[in-house]
Design an enzyme around this catalytic site. Structure first.
Site, PDB file in Angstrom:
ATOM      1  N   LYS A 163       0.818  -1.212   0.000  1.00 44.35           N
ATOM      2  CA  LYS A 163       0.000   0.000   0.000  1.00 44.35           C
ATOM      3  C   LYS A 163       0.855   1.267   0.000  1.00 44.35           C
ATOM      4  O   LYS A 163       1.928   1.308   0.620  1.00 44.35           O
ATOM      5  CB  LYS A 163      -0.923  -0.025   1.224  1.00 44.35           C
ATOM      6  N   SER A 194      -9.538   2.184   2.928  1.00 44.80           N
ATOM      7  CA  SER A 194      -8.602   2.889   2.065  1.00 44.80           C
ATOM      8  C   SER A 194      -7.609   1.981   1.349  1.00 44.80           C
ATOM      9  O   SER A 194      -6.828   2.448   0.527  1.00 44.80           O
ATOM     10  CB  SER A 194      -7.820   3.908   2.899  1.00 44.80           C
ATOM     11  N   SER A 229      -9.790  -0.543   7.081  1.00 40.47           N
ATOM     12  CA  SER A 229      -9.300  -0.305   5.726  1.00 40.47           C
ATOM     13  C   SER A 229      -8.766  -1.534   5.016  1.00 40.47           C
ATOM     14  O   SER A 229      -8.640  -1.526   3.792  1.00 40.47           O
ATOM     15  CB  SER A 229      -8.193   0.761   5.754  1.00 40.47           C
TER      16      SER A 229
END
Length: 454
Positions: free
Chosen positions: A76, A151, A175
């Site tokens: 990420k 996210s 997330s």
């Protein structure tokens, strides 16, 4: 696109000389390039990736034990990968190059994993959808007009679309559980401190965010967890994790269809999760119906000031100087953070602590809690949330109700794919355990996953 072999199979084949890390890395890079329209992976560095893969091949050929030998991984875009551009999805960091690996990335590399790309995140990982002013929106792999949530939508989508077998995100409020639930893969939030955090960016979620692996199967998630977990003196919050405490049949298992909240849930999700629990019961698992009891005033709205204040503390000055650099939704959060009083922040901290105490009391009576991961399936691409959930108008955070409290209690939680609605859109079963019981949770999740396949 066909699925990648599992991380376990890749590592075994590379160790046996039946595959090379280089050819697997090339295949992953080709898949990422072919799926650019999904916008799941925002940065690649083929030359660096192939050089790293060649080094893994040399190590494997020399007989070095590498539990993740040659496994391609997407990380990420808020976790440091040394020498790579890592931006947090923010124009403030558009040209930032990480000076070193985060401990988790360092450990993945030591285990033989090969970083093949950086997965999209919302700005500062602070939105429930994955879009940023820097890179634009990430699209759902089953329907490009929908969002995978956020996210960690980039890493989750990369796994679901078959670009890589393993990805790593972060989770401060769900997330790395909600996006996997929306796209049909496994997402695991470890106990706080189980995987060392940093070095990296300053974190707006003080004491909440964790490194979170995602894969198509629980066994691959567990393999990644074992590679990354464990004490490290560089992270004062890192913690030792207990051994697996035994068979699923020996554990006290509870089911809470709405996690003790008075909230709307799509009928397909409610029926699907209940059906899964009935299936598990029919297969012999003893499950009681038991809701957590929350303290008065314990809602996500009551704890959101902590996120807003964290953003304001880190980026309030930059926002005042040039608000045009920020995503409008993040700008709104920063403005709110600048407006909260010290007493209001104190009240939010008190609610957070009360949530942790409530979960501690609950897990004095049970070992595992089953609940939905999400109350709804994926929604239109650029909306912060669905317009309706369960036939009722939904707030922008209505989709996120079932995940944040586990973060505030620092508990491990995992999302397993458990069904789809009539349009084929996935949702997930969330399993939560006592803090530090990560291995017990992963072992139970593997057994439940197997039961759901029968």
């Amino acid at each position: 696109m066909t699925a990648f072999p599992t991380a376990r199979d890749i590592a075994a084949n590379v160790a046996a000389g039946q595959m090379t890390a280089a050819e697997i890395a090339r295949a992953a890079l080709d898949r990422i390039e072919a799926a650019k329209d999904l916008n799941a992976v925002v940065t690649t560095d083929p030359e660096r990736t192939l050089a790293d893969a060649a080094e893994i091949d040399r190590s494997a050929h020399a007989g070095r034990p590498l539990p993740l030998a040659g496994v391609p991984v997407v990380v990420k875009d808020n976790i440091w990968v040394g020498g790579w551009r890592v931006t947090q999805g923010s124009r403030l960091f558009a040209d930032f190059v990480a000076p070193q690996d985060a401990i988790a990335v360092e450990r993945l590399r030591q285990a033989g994993a090969v970083i093949v790309g950086i997965g999209a995140t919302s700005e500062f990982a602070c939105k429930g959808i994955t879009t940023s002013e820097l890179f634009g929106p990430t699209r759902h792999p089953r329907n490009p007009q929908l969002t995978p949530g956020g996210s960690s939508g980039g890493p989750a989508t990369a796994v679901a679309a078959g670009l890589v077998p393993l990805a790593v995100g972060t989770d401060a409020g769900g997330s790395s559980r909600r996006p996997p639930a929306h796209v049909g893969v496994v997402g695991f939030k470890p106990s706080y401190g189980a995987i060392p955090y940093g070095p990296g960016f300053a974190e707006p979620f003080f004491g909440l965010s964790v490194i979170a692996p995602m894969a198509a199967e629980v066994a691959d998630v567990a393999l990644a967890f074992e590679a990354m977990a464990g004490l490290d003196p560089r992270d004062p919050d890192s913690a030792a994790i207990a051994r697996d405490s035994g068979e699923l049949s020996d554990l006290r298992v509870a089911f809470s269809p709405r996690l003790g909240f008075d909230v709307a849930v799509d009928q397909a999700v409610a029926d699907g999760v209940s059906s899964v629990v009935e299936h598990l019961s029919a297969a012999g698992l003893q499950i009681s119906r038991h809701d957590p009891v929350w303290p008065p005033g314990a809602t996500e709205e009551a704890i959101m000031p902590l996120q807003h204040a964290g953003l304001a503390a880190l980026y309030g000055e930059a926002f005042r100087k040039n608000p045009s650099l920020f995503d409008p939704n993040i700008a709104t959060q920063i403005e709110r953070g600048l407006s909260w009083s010290r007493a209001e922040i104190g009240a939010a901290l008190g609610t957070s602590a009360a949530i942790a105490n409530a979960f501690a009391a609950f897990f004095g009576k049970v070992d595992l809690l089953l609940a939905p991961t999400v109350p709804c399936v994926a929604w239109p691409l650029m909306q912060l949330g669905p317009d309706m959930i369960g036939g009722k108008p939904a707030s922008p955070r209505g989709h996120a109700v079932f995940t944040p409290f586990a973060n505030h209690a620092r508990l491990p939680a995992i999302s397993l794919p458990c069904g789809t609605d009539q349009r084929g859109l996935p949702f997930g079963l969330q399993i939560i355990a006592r803090r530090g019981q990560d291995r017990t949770l992963l072992g139970a999740a593997q057994q439940i996953e197997a039961m759901l396949r029968t």
